[in-house]
Design an enzyme around this catalytic site. Structure first.
Site, PDB file in Angstrom:
ATOM      1  N   TYR A 110     -14.768  26.954 -40.940  1.00 52.28           N
ATOM      2  CA  TYR A 110     -13.534  27.424 -41.575  1.00 52.28           C
ATOM      3  C   TYR A 110     -13.680  27.468 -43.091  1.00 52.28           C
ATOM      4  O   TYR A 110     -14.251  26.558 -43.696  1.00 52.28           O
ATOM      5  CB  TYR A 110     -12.378  26.468 -41.266  1.00 52.28           C
ATOM      6  N   MET A 117     -10.419  21.102 -35.514  1.00 51.60           N
ATOM      7  CA  MET A 117      -9.621  20.236 -34.632  1.00 51.60           C
ATOM      8  C   MET A 117     -10.467  19.630 -33.516  1.00 51.60           C
ATOM      9  O   MET A 117     -10.330  18.454 -33.180  1.00 51.60           O
ATOM     10  CB  MET A 117      -8.456  21.034 -34.026  1.00 51.60           C
ATOM     11  N   ARG A 120       6.042  -6.743 -50.713  1.00 51.91           N
ATOM     12  CA  ARG A 120       6.314  -5.913 -49.535  1.00 51.91           C
ATOM     13  C   ARG A 120       7.271  -6.724 -48.682  1.00 51.91           C
ATOM     14  O   ARG A 120       8.458  -6.696 -48.929  1.00 51.91           O
ATOM     15  CB  ARG A 120       4.991  -5.549 -48.832  1.00 51.91           C
ATOM     16  N   LYS A 126      -2.549  -5.739 -33.976  1.00 50.42           N
ATOM     17  CA  LYS A 126      -1.521  -4.707 -34.150  1.00 50.42           C
ATOM     18  C   LYS A 126      -2.149  -3.312 -34.035  1.00 50.42           C
ATOM     19  O   LYS A 126      -3.369  -3.182 -34.034  1.00 50.42           O
ATOM     20  CB  LYS A 126      -0.857  -4.884 -35.519  1.00 50.42           C
TER      21      LYS A 126
HETATM   22  C1  LIG Z   1      -2.746  -6.680 -40.888  1.00 49.35           C
HETATM   23  C2  LIG Z   1      -2.486  -8.052 -41.378  1.00 49.35           C
HETATM   24  C3  LIG Z   1      -3.502  -9.020 -41.373  1.00 49.35           C
HETATM   25  C4  LIG Z   1      -4.942  -8.716 -41.048  1.00 49.35           C
HETATM   26  O1  LIG Z   1      -5.540  -8.055 -42.145  1.00 49.35           O
HETATM   27  P1  LIG Z   1      -7.107  -7.655 -42.147  1.00 49.35           P
HETATM   28  O2  LIG Z   1      -7.341  -7.146 -43.515  1.00 49.35           O
HETATM   29  O3  LIG Z   1      -7.264  -6.597 -41.115  1.00 49.35           O
HETATM   30  O4  LIG Z   1      -7.839  -8.898 -41.818  1.00 49.35           O
HETATM   31  C5  LIG Z   1      -3.155 -10.307 -41.703  1.00 49.35           C
HETATM   32  N1  LIG Z   1      -1.875 -10.619 -42.061  1.00 49.35           N
HETATM   33  C6  LIG Z   1      -0.890  -9.700 -42.106  1.00 49.35           C
HETATM   34  C7  LIG Z   1       0.472 -10.105 -42.519  1.00 49.35           C
HETATM   35  C8  LIG Z   1      -1.168  -8.382 -41.792  1.00 49.35           C
HETATM   36  O5  LIG Z   1      -0.189  -7.465 -41.858  1.00 49.35           O
END
Ligand SMILES: *Cc1c(COP(=O)(O)O)cnc(C)c1O
Length: 357
Positions: free
Chosen positions: A251, A299, A130, A35
């Site tokens: 800065y 930046m 969640r 992702k």
């Molecule tokens: C992002 C995610 C993972 C992977 O998590 P990591 O900590 O990067 O290994 C696995 N399962 C779900 C549902 C996630 O959202």
């Protein structure tokens, strides 16, 4: 022409880390989590290097469509599934496997029962609160979904990276109790669990961050788990000047030179994804040797103390993270985690792929 800030992505390291996952979870199938543009590494290039995974997981349906349009035919789970008919239609069209976590989704599936999903994943909320259905609803959900699609069952852990935390055990017990008589394949473990909770490595594991060579545990580095960093972030010096003792750099003028100082300027900043919160004194590499960032990240630039490298010249290469300079280090200095730094590399940074895909 090479951009002043570039990231080298080591595809062989990705493959190596996938083998490590199999070493930690030898009896599990691997759903490689790619992702957020493959944790910032480029989703299609990462998918190409991880062809040996049993499936991919992305967060959103558009990420999955991108993979299909690039020609990937592997199973793809969509962690946020669908929330309307358009997104559901894309699941049918592209043979995507949604995660199901609300009754709205179930109702939508039942309304469209003339079409079939290739597979779906029913997610149980075992305590993270969640995504996921209430455990008491599991049996009823499972029976209704089974009428419509092949289904696997999963949950997600809130605290797997905190080894002393009691939550993981409680989540595991609840998951086992609720799914005890369920014949479906199951999936629980993220990277932290894969490495430290072997009893959670059931039919499927879902590694993300460890594939990219980074540790999910605070205070640890990927290399300590035998992982290889995949992304190395680089820039080059574009200016060097002498600054007198007591003078301020950058800065806000809040860094004062203790002594007469040679200050190098490298062409990388928060516009490239380097967090502005990085503290003065954080070390990076210049010509392979440690130097310290001084003053605020701007930046497009950072300022570096070159006192210990009098031989440094304009054009020399610095490395912000990667092999020999863990991203976990700079993340800690910025009060964040390696995940955010990798995902936060911006489009201005040129991606250079090395190794076989
Ligand atoms: C992002 C995610 C993972 C992977 O998590 P990591 O900590 O990067 O290994 C696995 N399962 C779900 C549902 C996630 O959202």
């Amino acid at each position: 022409m090479r951009s002043a800030a570039w990231a080298v992505i080591d595809l062989d390291a990705l493959k190596f880390n996938l083998q490590k996952v199999k070493h930690f979870a030898p009896d599990s199938k691997v759903m490689a989590v790619i992702k957020s543009n493959g944790y910032g590494h480029g989703i299609c290039e990462v998918a190409g290097a991880l062809k040996a995974a049993d499936a991919f997981a992305v967060a959103r349906v558009d990420e999955a469509v991108k993979l299909r349009e690039a020609g990937f035919e592997q199973r793809i789970a969509v962690l946020e599934g669908f929330s309307d008919i358009d997104e559901l239609s894309l699941h049918y069209q592209f043979k995507l496997e949604p995660i199901i976590y609300t009754d709205q989704q179930l109702l939508l599936l039942e309304k469209n029962r003339s079409q079939t999903l290739s597979h779906c994943w029913l997610k149980i909320d075992t305590g993270m609160h969640r995504l996921g259905i209430d455990p008491e609803l599991f049996q009823a959900f499972y029976e209704r979904i089974s009428q419509l699609s092949a289904v696997s069952v999963m949950t997600h852990l809130a605290c797997a990276d905190e080894l002393e935390h009691s939550a993981t055990r409680l989540q595991m017990e609840l998951f086992n109790r609720v799914t005890k008589n369920c014949p479906a394949e199951k999936s629980v473990a993220n990277s932290a669990a894969i490495m430290e909770w072997p009893e959670l490595n059931v039919e499927w594991v879902r590694p993300g961050i460890m594939l990219y060579g980074v540790s999910p545990f605070s205070g640890k580095f990927g290399e300590e788990h035998g992982l290889k960093p995949v992304m190395s972030l680089h820039s080059k010096l574009i200016s060097i000047k002498n600054v007198k003792r007591g003078e301020a750099v950058g800065y806000g003028g809040n860094y004062l030179c203790n002594n007469d100082c040679r200050v190098g300027v490298a062409a990388i900043g928060y516009g490239d994804g380097l967090p502005r919160q990085i503290k003065s004194g954080t070390w990076i590499l210049l010509n392979g040797k440690k130097v310290r960032i001084i003053g605020r990240v701007s930046m497009d630039m950072i300022t570096i103390d070159l006192t210990e490298q009098p031989e440094a010249e304009v054009g020399d290469v610095c490395q912000l993270w990667g092999k020999g300079v863990p991203v976990e280090n700079i993340a800690e200095s910025a009060d964040t985690i390696g995940y955010t730094l990798l995902c936060g590399v911006t489009r201005r940074v040129q991606m250079i792929y090395q190794g076989k895909s």
